[in-house]
Design a protein around this motif. Sequence first.
Motif, PDB file in Angstrom:
ATOM      1  N   MET A 120      -2.354  -8.195   0.061  1.00  0.00           N
ATOM      2  CA  MET A 120      -1.661  -7.430   1.366  1.00  0.00           C
ATOM      3  C   MET A 120      -1.049  -8.510   2.288  1.00  0.00           C
ATOM      4  O   MET A 120       0.065  -8.435   2.660  1.00  0.00           O
ATOM      5  N   LEU A 395      -1.864   8.586   3.725  1.00  0.00           N
ATOM      6  CA  LEU A 395      -0.884   7.276   3.235  1.00  0.00           C
ATOM      7  C   LEU A 395      -1.598   6.086   2.840  1.00  0.00           C
ATOM      8  O   LEU A 395      -2.738   5.950   3.351  1.00  0.00           O
ATOM      9  N   HIS A 396      -1.615   6.002   1.700  1.00  0.00           N
ATOM     10  CA  HIS A 396      -1.949   4.330   1.009  1.00  0.00           C
ATOM     11  C   HIS A 396      -3.318   4.613   0.521  1.00  0.00           C
ATOM     12  O   HIS A 396      -3.486   4.507  -0.867  1.00  0.00           O
ATOM     13  N   THR A 408      -1.375  -4.466  -2.174  1.00  0.00           N
ATOM     14  CA  THR A 408      -0.306  -3.788  -2.316  1.00  0.00           C
ATOM     15  C   THR A 408       0.459  -4.184  -3.724  1.00  0.00           C
ATOM     16  O   THR A 408      -0.296  -4.821  -4.602  1.00  0.00           O
TER      17      THR A 408
ATOM     18  N   GLN B 393       7.681  -1.817   3.224  1.00  0.00           N
ATOM     19  CA  GLN B 393       6.589  -1.940   3.670  1.00  0.00           C
ATOM     20  C   GLN B 393       5.636  -2.075   2.526  1.00  0.00           C
ATOM     21  O   GLN B 393       5.745  -2.064   1.491  1.00  0.00           O
ATOM     22  N   LYS B 394       4.448  -2.793   2.957  1.00  0.00           N
ATOM     23  CA  LYS B 394       3.447  -2.878   1.922  1.00  0.00           C
ATOM     24  C   LYS B 394       2.382  -1.676   1.831  1.00  0.00           C
ATOM     25  O   LYS B 394       1.806  -1.619   0.784  1.00  0.00           O
ATOM     26  N   LEU B 395       2.209  -0.937   2.758  1.00  0.00           N
ATOM     27  CA  LEU B 395       1.625   0.145   2.815  1.00  0.00           C
ATOM     28  C   LEU B 395       1.928   1.503   2.066  1.00  0.00           C
ATOM     29  O   LEU B 395       3.068   1.898   2.187  1.00  0.00           O
ATOM     30  N   HIS B 396       1.157   1.957   1.128  1.00  0.00           N
ATOM     31  CA  HIS B 396       1.294   3.338   0.407  1.00  0.00           C
ATOM     32  C   HIS B 396       2.405   3.072  -0.682  1.00  0.00           C
ATOM     33  O   HIS B 396       2.131   3.297  -1.885  1.00  0.00           O
ATOM     34  N   ARG B 398       5.835   0.466  -2.291  1.00  0.00           N
ATOM     35  CA  ARG B 398       6.669  -0.628  -1.928  1.00  0.00           C
ATOM     36  C   ARG B 398       7.762  -0.529  -2.994  1.00  0.00           C
ATOM     37  O   ARG B 398       7.505  -0.407  -4.232  1.00  0.00           O
TER      38      ARG B 398
END
Lengths: 420, 420
Positions: A120, A395-396, A408, B393-396, B398
């Motif tokens: 991340m 989310l995520h 990620t 973004q890196k969350l959820h 990419r």
Amino acid sequence: MQDDPVTQHVHDAARRARTASRQLATATRHTKDAALLAAADALVEATGSILEANRVDVDRARAAGTPENVLDRLRLDADRVAAFADGVRDVAGLPDPVGEVVRGSVLPNGLRLQQVRVPMGVIGMIYEGRPNVTADAAAICLKAGSAVLLRGSSSAARSNRAIVDVMAGAIAGCGLPSDLVQLLPSEDRASATALMRARGLVDLVIPRGGAGLIRTVVQESTVPVIETGTGNCHVYVDADADLDMAEAIVLNSKTHRTSVCNAAESLLVHADVAETFVPRIVAALVARGVTIHGDATFRAADPSVVAVTEEDHATEYLDLDISAAVVGSVDEAIEHVRTYSSGHTEAIVTSSMATARRFTLGVDSAAVMVNASTRFTDGGEFGFGAEIGISTQKLHARGPMGLTEMTTTTYLVEGDGQIR
Amino acid sequence: MQDDPVTQHVHDAARRARTASRQLATATRHTKDAALLAAADALVEATGSILEANRVDVDRARAAGTPENVLDRLRLDADRVAAFADGVRDVAGLPDPVGEVVRGSVLPNGLRLQQVRVPMGVIGMIYEGRPNVTADAAAICLKAGSAVLLRGSSSAARSNRAIVDVMAGAIAGCGLPSDLVQLLPSEDRASATALMRARGLVDLVIPRGGAGLIRTVVQESTVPVIETGTGNCHVYVDADADLDMAEAIVLNSKTHRTSVCNAAESLLVHADVAETFVPRIVAALVARGVTIHGDATFRAADPSVVAVTEEDHATEYLDLDISAAVVGSVDEAIEHVRTYSSGHTEAIVTSSMATARRFTLGVDSAAVMVNASTRFTDGGEFGFGAEIGISTQKLHARGPMGLTEMTTTTYLVEGDGQIR
């Protein structure tokens, strides 16, 4: 903002963390595990100084009138230090999530496509209470290839400082940057605010603590957030339930450990079994010291049952209290759960496949237990080996978060001159 | 907030969307695909009325002084309607992500654990420009099992209204709720603000549009956001590059289509090949009408090259412009990319495995191309079949987001009375 010294301090820490994370991103598993094992050994070795720092925290908290149960969570002893050092060792033993190929294929034009798990970068943790979170979070983030900025509670400031200094020193001794694990100041809210506003410098913020803390972070953060841990968990005892099993599951879900997010806070019973089951479960709960906030049926079973309110249905007690109501159908149970649940864990006790399926599809929570205690929603129980928290957002990550959820991915595409 | 009529309207729409999404969550793939195919047919059949609505939008935009290139993106014709109807059909042909078992195991105590893909619930889209996004987003969200709240630009209000009415009608004709696809008012910013603040009612907001729109959503939203689409993409031509390949990749990345997020905006050339390559690529770019914002080496190659500024390095031109600089090493290229990139796509042209590896590990972007054009970062090119945007973004999520990225997961745990 730029001139505020606390914000400046947090931004500087985040920049150093970024630099450190880049070195960690290309470190081998071997190097990371060696650093974790060294950190675990160093924690045990430094038990004396950690306990000394902790004693100052506990004394100050006691002088400030902190209740005994909160003091107990703050207090460390040699066993607790050994336990979280063992937790750090456990993380070393887990597979490295970095580099895992999530998917891959050769495209029609010959491009070789791989989606690969990568770190991340910089993770911020904002948490309350227990100093063991400091060691856990540092170990998990390091193994997942990220630097961590730890913003614990001021009541644990000296304990956290001692733990971070020991771990950072051990990590540096293994050739990795000590900036991988940094403790932020905790005297006032400014450092937490600066951390959650450090978009671009910090990749992810995880709040861990009470509902108030989590709400604040969610509302104020511009850095992406994973919401954790509020658990208004329900147990629904269906018309087709084995009532012995139901009793065991309700009691375990409610009373096995009351202060945790996967404890049950609400009981729903199908009307068809209410006449038999309600008096029985009321007696069993009361015998274990549970205060029941119940509807008319529950109140009729025992004079100690207090009238349930709308607010009770929505409350995460984290104590020996439970809200309770009779419902006319599984659909009514689903509606109740959808209205009041925090989306953590729900359980149904039933022998009917159709009803189990209806319930699992109908509720909208991170975990649904069929004929099992709510207490099983846990990274350790699920076999993830380590857990940094339990996500109640969609989310995520949803549910217990282990190493994988702290990474990620990136798409690596290799060609030999392809153009469109 | 509660009394503001626009907020009230958005909240009501979100509640209806939630109710509708629950019916969709248990719909079979067969039902969903039938609704999508019916919607595609209905769009083609309604071409006349959609174009009529679009003509009003275009006329008003022209009267308001909108430049011709923007009008062109707003304008529909029969071919464009047929094209997005075909897009809806393509989504029907894709596998259903809902119900996929992501992982599963039997725990030591006999509990059967499954992590299963489930719909997100209610998704908000805030977007600008092209009306085809309306049909795309509706189709992808429906197939992924979620209701969608569409907040398009006011300039396309009538076109979007016509498209949504046609699709919602066709969906209702197949027995699914028409509330699955709803268009929010777009006269002022209030509806967008209400949508991004509707935490608890809306599960995810995706902004799609210019950098300003995305920044606003990221700053103001309390609903979880996936940031999309800002692409300051770099091409780095290494010392070990095949210069014919490098020229083709630079030209394709920059000029194949300039208004898209995966177009190159910045060129870096290793000093060792600058003497040969810079004059050559400058001539080729200038011949294609590209304005080069270059450093001294680039300026020396052609009088038309203008001096590059710090701001140029950070700019996503989306036009026939490129910033350009000579770097001394791959590490310098990595530093440059890390400083200025938006984290979308970077490309390296090199024949050295070691350099390619260093670059791919060193940059921190959603996609890295080795010896291929930046233009390949695209859901269609990657074989995902459909794309709702490209996450930076890196969350959820990419990179390109398809159906899978529009879902979440839940843990289903089945036991026979297990307690802790």
